[in-house]
Design an enzyme around this catalytic site. Structure first.
Site, PDB file in Angstrom:
ATOM      1  N   LYS A   1      43.444  37.293  43.524  1.00 32.98           N
ATOM      2  CA  LYS A   1      43.117  37.228  44.881  1.00 32.98           C
ATOM      3  C   LYS A   1      44.447  36.987  45.736  1.00 32.98           C
ATOM      4  CE  LYS A   1      38.592  35.057  43.940  1.00 32.98           C
ATOM      5  NZ  LYS A   1      37.989  33.784  43.739  1.00 32.98           N
TER       6      LYS A   1
ATOM      7  N   LYS B   1      26.609  34.163  39.625  1.00 28.09           N
ATOM      8  CA  LYS B   1      27.476  32.873  39.417  1.00 28.09           C
ATOM      9  C   LYS B   1      26.440  32.050  38.142  1.00 28.09           C
ATOM     10  CE  LYS B   1      30.414  32.685  42.633  1.00 28.09           C
ATOM     11  NZ  LYS B   1      32.039  32.222  42.482  1.00 28.09           N
TER      12      LYS B   1
END
Length: 367
Positions: free
Chosen positions: A262, A163
């Protein structure tokens, strides 16, 4: 496929370590478990995975529960359908609310696969017997990120996602590449940049990244098209792919070189498979994204990742990465970088009933 009941459970558990991004720090995970039971006593399971607050999507656990209880479940129980592929039409009058739809559809597809005596992934043409596993490194300290990578290398993960944001990206990537110059590495920005940051983003090309995930606006497709033309690193779209139409638009505009699917965010199996088929047709690489989920959602993602288009290791880590104990048996285990695909009917895993009951804070049954 006459259903006898649908059960909703609220459950939560603490994460073994905080999951940190520039948007939110998650220390405890709350989800909704959906159980669809038929008249013969077979039960299918789904998992709704919005967060408790709307930092990632507009859906939350509370709004998702409301949509399931007041709209989707009543419509489903009142309808005499023969096959799960009829659900999209049944629910067409309910706009968006993809995570609520996904959880209920997951449960019904799992039930259907059990009725048919087949592993769920095989219903959609999945052929893999093992799936390469990737892992997410989410920390605000580079020392901790390096420590997590070292731990995960021992397990053999095939892809590492870090991240990043504009304040830490160069530091994190420089130190990671210095310590691990050859690991398959990608960066996830969670919409931390704007087009004004193009010169800065171009510096990331030097780190030999597999891709940079969602650098610009969470709902953007057009500006990513402009950015991709200015970067050598492939752009991957995640947050802005919420439907088949989004994926089609992104490919038409050449907004990305990679797409992550997703299942929870696009509305379930039916939409996920349509997007998969579209990307295969256009030769766009895919990987399966995760949502810091428990074992039921993880099992559905694993089944999805058996489809041929998922050529990049996805966010499907071991259950033990997040939980002291999961709600499925056996737990998902990464060994030498891969997860063995089960061959039992449905999602292929049993439910750890005692653990599920222990974590459940509320349960209600609809008939």
């Amino acid at each position: 496929m006459k259903l006898s009941s649908i059960t909703l459970r609220l459950m939560k558990a603490p994460l073994k370590r905080p999951f940190k991004t520039h948007l939110e720090t998650v220390t405890e995970r709350e989800v909704i478990i959906v159980e669809a039971r038929d008249q013969d006593g077979l039960t299918g399971y789904g998992e709704a995975v919005p967060f408790s607050s709307p930092w990632y999507t507009e859906e939350t656990v509370k709004t998702c529960f409301h949509m399931l209880e007041d709209f989707l479940i009543p419509k489903t129980l009142a309808f005499d359908f023969k096959h799960p592929n009829e659900l999209a039409g049944l629910w067409s009058g309910v706009r968006r609310n993809a995570m609520a739809k996904s959880a209920l559809e997951q449960a019904i597809w799992d039930l259907y696969a059990k009725q048919e005596g087949i592993y769920l992934g095989k219903l959609f043409g999945g052929e893999r017997t093992e799936v390469d596993a990737g892992v997410v490194i989410a920390s605000d300290r580079v020392e901790d990120a390096l420590r997590q990578i070292e731990e995960c290398l021992e397990v053999g993960y095939r892809r590492y996602k870090i991240k990043i944001n504009p304040t830490n990206d160069l530091e994190f990537l420089t130190q990671i590449r210095s310590a691990y110059p050859d690991i398959p590495l990608m960066a996830d920005a969670n919409s931390a940049y704007t087009l004004q940051d193009v010169p800065h983003l171009q510096k990331l090309d030097a780190f030999n990244l597999m891709m940079i995930e969602q650098p610009l606006g969470h709902d953007d497709i057009v500006e990513h098209s402009l950015l991709q033309k200015e970067m050598e690193t492939p752009v991957c779209l995640d947050e802005s792919i919420n439907s088949y139409h989004d994926a089609k638009s992104a490919l038409m505009l050449e907004s990305c070189g990679v797409i992550t699917i997703k299942m929870a965010k696009v509305g379930g199996w039916s939409q996920a498979v349509k997007i998969h088929d579209l990307c295969v047709e256009h030769n766009v690489p895919l990987w399966c994204g995760g949502m810091i989920e428990f074992g039921i959602s993880r099992a559905h993602n694993l089944a999805l990742a058996t489809l041929k288009g998922f050529t990049i290791p996805g966010d499907i880590s071991s259950s033990s990465r997040y939980w002291e104990s999961d709600i499925i048996e056996p737990e998902v285990i990464v060994k030498n970088g891969v997860i063995k695909v089960p061959d039992k009917p449905g999602i292929g895993f049993s439910i750890h009933s005692e653990r599920l009951d222990e974590l459940t804070s509320y349960r209600t049954v609809y008939r």
